[in-house]
Design a protein around this motif. Structure first.
Motif, PDB file in Angstrom:
ATOM      1  N   GLU A 227      34.810  48.217 -23.367  1.00 54.76           N
ATOM      2  CA  GLU A 227      34.793  49.562 -22.783  1.00 54.76           C
ATOM      3  C   GLU A 227      36.045  50.373 -23.100  1.00 54.76           C
ATOM      4  O   GLU A 227      36.238  51.452 -22.558  1.00 54.76           O
ATOM      5  CB  GLU A 227      34.610  49.441 -21.262  1.00 54.76           C
ATOM      6  CG  GLU A 227      33.339  48.675 -20.913  1.00 54.76           C
ATOM      7  CD  GLU A 227      32.982  48.700 -19.438  1.00 54.76           C
ATOM      8  OE1 GLU A 227      33.918  48.688 -18.612  1.00 54.76           O
ATOM      9  OE2 GLU A 227      31.785  48.724 -19.124  1.00 54.76           O
TER      10      GLU A 227
ATOM     11  N   SER B  28      30.483  52.011 -22.899  1.00 51.35           N
ATOM     12  CA  SER B  28      30.306  50.571 -22.749  1.00 51.35           C
ATOM     13  C   SER B  28      29.358  50.025 -23.822  1.00 51.35           C
ATOM     14  O   SER B  28      28.289  50.574 -24.056  1.00 51.35           O
ATOM     15  CB  SER B  28      29.743  50.301 -21.353  1.00 51.35           C
ATOM     16  OG  SER B  28      29.754  48.929 -21.097  1.00 51.35           O
ATOM     17  N   THR B  29      29.786  48.964 -24.486  1.00 50.68           N
ATOM     18  CA  THR B  29      29.001  48.376 -25.580  1.00 50.68           C
ATOM     19  C   THR B  29      28.873  46.875 -25.361  1.00 50.68           C
ATOM     20  O   THR B  29      29.877  46.182 -25.217  1.00 50.68           O
ATOM     21  CB  THR B  29      29.707  48.618 -26.935  1.00 50.68           C
ATOM     22  OG1 THR B  29      29.908  50.015 -27.109  1.00 50.68           O
ATOM     23  CG2 THR B  29      28.891  48.066 -28.088  1.00 50.68           C
ATOM     24  N   LYS B  30      27.645  46.383 -25.349  1.00 54.31           N
ATOM     25  CA  LYS B  30      27.448  44.948 -25.148  1.00 54.31           C
ATOM     26  C   LYS B  30      27.811  44.186 -26.424  1.00 54.31           C
ATOM     27  O   LYS B  30      27.361  44.523 -27.522  1.00 54.31           O
ATOM     28  CB  LYS B  30      25.989  44.661 -24.768  1.00 54.31           C
ATOM     29  CG  LYS B  30      25.757  43.203 -24.416  1.00 54.31           C
ATOM     30  CD  LYS B  30      24.326  42.966 -23.961  1.00 54.31           C
ATOM     31  CE  LYS B  30      24.059  41.479 -23.785  1.00 54.31           C
ATOM     32  NZ  LYS B  30      22.661  41.209 -23.398  1.00 54.31           N
ATOM     33  N   LEU B  31      28.645  43.143 -26.252  1.00 53.76           N
ATOM     34  CA  LEU B  31      29.099  42.348 -27.398  1.00 53.76           C
ATOM     35  C   LEU B  31      28.397  40.998 -27.487  1.00 53.76           C
ATOM     36  O   LEU B  31      28.334  40.397 -28.563  1.00 53.76           O
ATOM     37  CB  LEU B  31      30.610  42.102 -27.305  1.00 53.76           C
ATOM     38  CG  LEU B  31      31.522  43.344 -27.247  1.00 53.76           C
ATOM     39  CD1 LEU B  31      32.970  42.918 -27.138  1.00 53.76           C
ATOM     40  CD2 LEU B  31      31.306  44.225 -28.471  1.00 53.76           C
TER      41      LEU B  31
ATOM     42  N   GLU C 231      31.510  44.604 -33.619  1.00 51.41           N
ATOM     43  CA  GLU C 231      31.841  45.969 -34.052  1.00 51.41           C
ATOM     44  C   GLU C 231      32.028  46.794 -32.792  1.00 51.41           C
ATOM     45  O   GLU C 231      31.143  46.819 -31.929  1.00 51.41           O
ATOM     46  CB  GLU C 231      30.704  46.556 -34.898  1.00 51.41           C
ATOM     47  CG  GLU C 231      30.526  45.856 -36.225  1.00 51.41           C
ATOM     48  CD  GLU C 231      29.259  46.329 -36.945  1.00 51.41           C
ATOM     49  OE1 GLU C 231      28.384  46.939 -36.297  1.00 51.41           O
ATOM     50  OE2 GLU C 231      29.157  46.072 -38.152  1.00 51.41           O
ATOM     51  N   PHE C 232      33.173  47.459 -32.673  1.00 47.15           N
ATOM     52  CA  PHE C 232      33.433  48.267 -31.483  1.00 47.15           C
ATOM     53  C   PHE C 232      34.561  49.242 -31.790  1.00 47.15           C
ATOM     54  O   PHE C 232      35.543  48.829 -32.403  1.00 47.15           O
ATOM     55  CB  PHE C 232      33.831  47.377 -30.290  1.00 47.15           C
ATOM     56  CG  PHE C 232      34.137  48.185 -29.065  1.00 47.15           C
ATOM     57  CD1 PHE C 232      33.125  48.741 -28.302  1.00 47.15           C
ATOM     58  CD2 PHE C 232      35.462  48.421 -28.688  1.00 47.15           C
ATOM     59  CE1 PHE C 232      33.429  49.507 -27.175  1.00 47.15           C
ATOM     60  CE2 PHE C 232      35.757  49.176 -27.574  1.00 47.15           C
ATOM     61  CZ  PHE C 232      34.734  49.717 -26.820  1.00 47.15           C
ATOM     62  N   PRO C 233      34.462  50.490 -31.421  1.00 43.06           N
ATOM     63  CA  PRO C 233      33.392  51.151 -30.665  1.00 43.06           C
ATOM     64  C   PRO C 233      32.219  51.603 -31.528  1.00 43.06           C
ATOM     65  O   PRO C 233      31.244  52.134 -30.991  1.00 43.06           O
ATOM     66  CB  PRO C 233      34.105  52.364 -30.064  1.00 43.06           C
ATOM     67  CG  PRO C 233      35.155  52.698 -31.065  1.00 43.06           C
ATOM     68  CD  PRO C 233      35.614  51.379 -31.617  1.00 43.06           C
ATOM     69  N   ASP C 234      32.314  51.394 -32.849  1.00 45.91           N
ATOM     70  CA  ASP C 234      31.187  51.758 -33.712  1.00 45.91           C
ATOM     71  C   ASP C 234      31.191  50.840 -34.936  1.00 45.91           C
ATOM     72  O   ASP C 234      32.061  49.967 -35.076  1.00 45.91           O
ATOM     73  CB  ASP C 234      31.248  53.238 -34.115  1.00 45.91           C
ATOM     74  CG  ASP C 234      32.584  53.616 -34.738  1.00 45.91           C
ATOM     75  OD1 ASP C 234      33.122  52.811 -35.529  1.00 45.91           O
ATOM     76  OD2 ASP C 234      33.105  54.701 -34.423  1.00 45.91           O
TER      77      ASP C 234
ATOM     78  N   TYR D 283      35.989  53.849 -23.970  1.00 46.89           N
ATOM     79  CA  TYR D 283      34.873  54.164 -24.860  1.00 46.89           C
ATOM     80  C   TYR D 283      33.578  53.878 -24.106  1.00 46.89           C
ATOM     81  O   TYR D 283      33.590  53.144 -23.105  1.00 46.89           O
ATOM     82  CB  TYR D 283      34.915  53.266 -26.096  1.00 46.89           C
ATOM     83  CG  TYR D 283      35.956  53.646 -27.113  1.00 46.89           C
ATOM     84  CD1 TYR D 283      35.921  54.885 -27.743  1.00 46.89           C
ATOM     85  CD2 TYR D 283      36.960  52.753 -27.450  1.00 46.89           C
ATOM     86  CE1 TYR D 283      36.866  55.220 -28.692  1.00 46.89           C
ATOM     87  CE2 TYR D 283      37.915  53.089 -28.400  1.00 46.89           C
ATOM     88  CZ  TYR D 283      37.859  54.328 -29.017  1.00 46.89           C
ATOM     89  OH  TYR D 283      38.790  54.657 -29.943  1.00 46.89           O
TER      90      TYR D 283
ATOM     91  N   TYR E 282      30.849  43.160 -22.122  1.00 47.27           N
ATOM     92  CA  TYR E 282      30.870  44.558 -22.581  1.00 47.27           C
ATOM     93  C   TYR E 282      32.296  44.956 -22.946  1.00 47.27           C
ATOM     94  O   TYR E 282      33.246  44.618 -22.228  1.00 47.27           O
ATOM     95  CB  TYR E 282      30.365  45.491 -21.478  1.00 47.27           C
ATOM     96  CG  TYR E 282      28.925  45.257 -21.104  1.00 47.27           C
ATOM     97  CD1 TYR E 282      27.901  45.992 -21.699  1.00 47.27           C
ATOM     98  CD2 TYR E 282      28.590  44.285 -20.154  1.00 47.27           C
ATOM     99  CE1 TYR E 282      26.570  45.754 -21.357  1.00 47.27           C
ATOM    100  CE2 TYR E 282      27.264  44.046 -19.810  1.00 47.27           C
ATOM    101  CZ  TYR E 282      26.262  44.783 -20.414  1.00 47.27           C
ATOM    102  OH  TYR E 282      24.945  44.549 -20.079  1.00 47.27           O
TER     103      TYR E 282
END
Ligand code: FES
Length: 172
Positions: A158, A48-51, A66-69, A46, A156
């Protein structure tokens, strides 16, 4: 007479079939090997999203993510010792979906036995073993999020190891 012949033919076919089955069973017992179908992995990448940052984490205390959205709640954990799928300098940081793979109930983390627990039908998943199911109705392990940690300690997410509940595919 004709009927008797048919019965004899039937017996011979039955015995022949039994012999073939017996040889197959014996071969399996001798080799100890059974064929297993390869199970394709569901791993998907997915964006890359910082957590958060390593400095935000305390051993064995869950942090909501919340990941990926926003429709996919999860949990970020520092286990305090190297675990399966663990990221970071100590290979001990993991993240999971908290939607139960069975019917999507929202799960909570039990810090005593380090499992994620479903209030719906009591499935339990081991946070130290890559989200492996240890009890209950679910038919898949808990999706574990793939983590990357940069030089500053930023964490992150991913990817996901399995299908997140409620999604027909792991594609955004
Ligand atoms: Fe979790 Fe059924 S919804 S076990």
């Amino acid at each position: 007479m004709r009927c008797k012949k048919m019965v004899n033919v039937g017996r011979r076919q039955f015995l022949r079939g039994s012999a073939v089955a017996g040889v197959g069973a014996a071969a399996t017992m001798m080799t100890g090997v059974q064929a297993h179908a390869a199970t394709p992995g569901a791993q998907v990448d997915y964006p890359s999203t910082k957590l958060g940052n390593i400095s935000d984490l305390t051993v064995n205390e869950p942090v909501d993510i919340e990941f990926p959205d926003a429709d996919s709640p999860g949990v970020l954990l520092k286990m305090g010792e190297a675990v399966e799928g663990g990221a970071g300098p100590d290979s001990d940081i993991v993240a999971f979906s908290v939607l139960c793979p069975h019917k999507g109930w929202y799960m909570s983390y039990n810090s005593e036995d380090r499992t994620l627990n479903c209030p719906g039908h009591y499935s339990r998943f081991d946070a130290e073993a890559g989200g492996q199911q240890v009890w209950g109705h679910a038919t898949q392990n808990l999706p574990q999020f793939t983590l990357r940690i940069d030089d500053k300690g930023d964490i992150y997410a991913e990817g996901a190891s399995d299908l997140i509940f409620g999604r027909p595919s792991n594609v955004l």
